[in-house]
Enzyme design. Structure first.
Site, mmCIF file in Angstrom:
data_model
loop_
_atom_site.group_PDB
_atom_site.id
_atom_site.type_symbol
_atom_site.label_atom_id
_atom_site.label_comp_id
_atom_site.label_asym_id
_atom_site.label_seq_id
_atom_site.Cartn_x
_atom_site.Cartn_y
_atom_site.Cartn_z
ATOM 1 N N HIS A 98 28.484 24.911 43.531
ATOM 2 C CA HIS A 98 29.118 23.607 43.337
ATOM 3 C C HIS A 98 28.254 22.473 43.881
ATOM 4 O O HIS A 98 28.356 21.338 43.401
ATOM 5 C CB HIS A 98 30.496 23.594 43.989
ATOM 6 C CG HIS A 98 31.552 24.237 43.151
ATOM 7 N ND1 HIS A 98 32.808 23.682 42.958
ATOM 8 C CD2 HIS A 98 31.547 25.385 42.440
ATOM 9 C CE1 HIS A 98 33.521 24.474 42.165
ATOM 10 N NE2 HIS A 98 32.771 25.515 41.848
ATOM 11 N N TRP A 121 38.510 39.120 39.951
ATOM 12 C CA TRP A 121 38.015 39.550 38.643
ATOM 13 C C TRP A 121 37.779 41.063 38.598
ATOM 14 O O TRP A 121 37.938 41.678 37.551
ATOM 15 C CB TRP A 121 36.701 38.855 38.313
ATOM 16 C CG TRP A 121 36.788 37.415 37.956
ATOM 17 C CD1 TRP A 121 36.961 36.877 36.699
ATOM 18 C CD2 TRP A 121 36.668 36.287 38.836
ATOM 19 N NE1 TRP A 121 36.960 35.511 36.751
ATOM 20 C CE2 TRP A 121 36.781 35.116 38.058
ATOM 21 C CE3 TRP A 121 36.480 36.158 40.223
ATOM 22 C CZ2 TRP A 121 36.703 33.841 38.605
ATOM 23 C CZ3 TRP A 121 36.405 34.890 40.764
ATOM 24 C CH2 TRP A 121 36.514 33.755 39.963
#
Length: 322
Positions: free
Chosen positions: A38, A178
């Site tokens: 980020h 995930w």
């Protein structure tokens, strides 16, 4: 305190911060990777703004962006490292922490170069809205990543980073891991994306994701999840080519991921023939906890600006982009 330039000493102290029994799945590694990603993923090739230089998340304009919700934990985990090695800039520390975590969690060695400087104020902080919105599809992914200078293959390779960590409903608006082992870097993300039966599910906050519920799961087991942008990698023909390749060949994925992540870490950086950064002010900015929180990864004080208590009373925290 180490000698300036002793990045091996910094690496060792980053590794010492990885084990966090009371945080997520017991590791700060995934949040270090997200922090590095980020911090660099704001780059815009056309305007040559944003990127990994500056450590703009020290300021409310970037640190308080809903897309960066939860990253205060990663920044706080790294404060002891910064205090021990005050000569390293935050921009270098955050990016180095990401590549160290990837390798320490079983992933490839990513080339990393130092020299970033920290912004001294928020005048050069990039505008919000440049990070991917995980509720979207293939067209959105291309718009965001092409803006940074990536191609389809690199987009899919970077998405493989989802093999690490999990989503939090109070940060990204999504919920769950995930893969089954979210603290081990592998190509499992691609294998599961292709082989499991992903069903849409609407969360209490109204956001839709995809889940796989194992019929043999024990009571209390958390179902695996995929984001809409993840499913787009499987359904878009050009992306799918690389999903298939990476699911079948872990070494190829590791090689391509390492190159793409190294490129990501260099976004917005210009170097001379000696690898010295030449587009920075060479001034080290000070630490600012943004949003206005303590340096400890325990969350904001009640009612703290930039925190979630107010939003929670209005139906939950604002959805962040991933």
């Amino acid at each position: 305190m180490s000698k300036p330039g002793d990045y091996d000493a910094v690496r060792k102290d980053i590794i010492a911060q990885l084990k966090k029994p009371g945080y997520d799945d017991g590791s700060a590694g995934p949040v270090f990777v997200r922090l590095a990603w980020h911090s660099a993923g704001t780059y815009d090739l056309e305007t040559d703004t944003g990127g990994s230089n500056g450590a703009g998340m020290r300021y409310e304009a970037e640190g308080g962006d809903p897309a960066n919700a939860g990253l205060q934990h990663g920044r706080a985990f790294l404060e002891p490292v910064k205090e021990k090695h005050p000569w390293i800039t935050y921009a270098d520390l955050w990016t180095l922490a990401g590549v160290v975590a990837i390798e320490a969690l079983g992933g490839p060695k990513v080339v990393w170069k130092p020299g970033r400087t920290d912004l001294v104020d928020d005048s050069k902080v990039p505008p919000r809205g440049r990070l991917p919105d995980a509720t979207q599809g293939a067209e959105h992914l291309r718009a965001v990543f092409y803006r940074m200078g990536f191609n389809d293959q690199e987009i899919v390779a970077l998405a493989g980073g989802h093999t690490l960590g999990r989503c939090h409903i109070d940060r990204s608006g999504f919920q769950g891991p995930w893969v089954n082992n979210p603290t081990r870097f592998s190509n499992q993300f691609f294998k599961l994306l292709l082989t499991l039966d992903w069903k849409p599910k609407t969360l209490p906050n109204g956001i839709s994701q995809f889940v796989y519920v194992d019929p043999d799961a024990e009571e209390g087991d958390e179902p695996l999840m995929m984001l809409p942008t993840d499913i787009a990698l499987k359904t878009d023909p050009a992306f799918r080519v690389w999903v298939d390749k990476y699911a079948a060949d872990k070494d190829l994925f590791f090689d391509h991921f390492a190159k793409a992540f190294a490129k990501l870490m260099e976004l917005g950086i210009k170097r001379d023939e000696n690898d010295r950064v030449i587009n920075a002010d060479n001034v080290k900015g000070g630490y600012i906890s943004a949003p206005k929180k303590s340096n400890h990864p325990t969350g904001p004080a009640k009612g703290a600006q930039g925190g979630c208590p107010v939003a929670a009373s209005q139906g939950g925290c604002p959805r962040a982009k991933l």
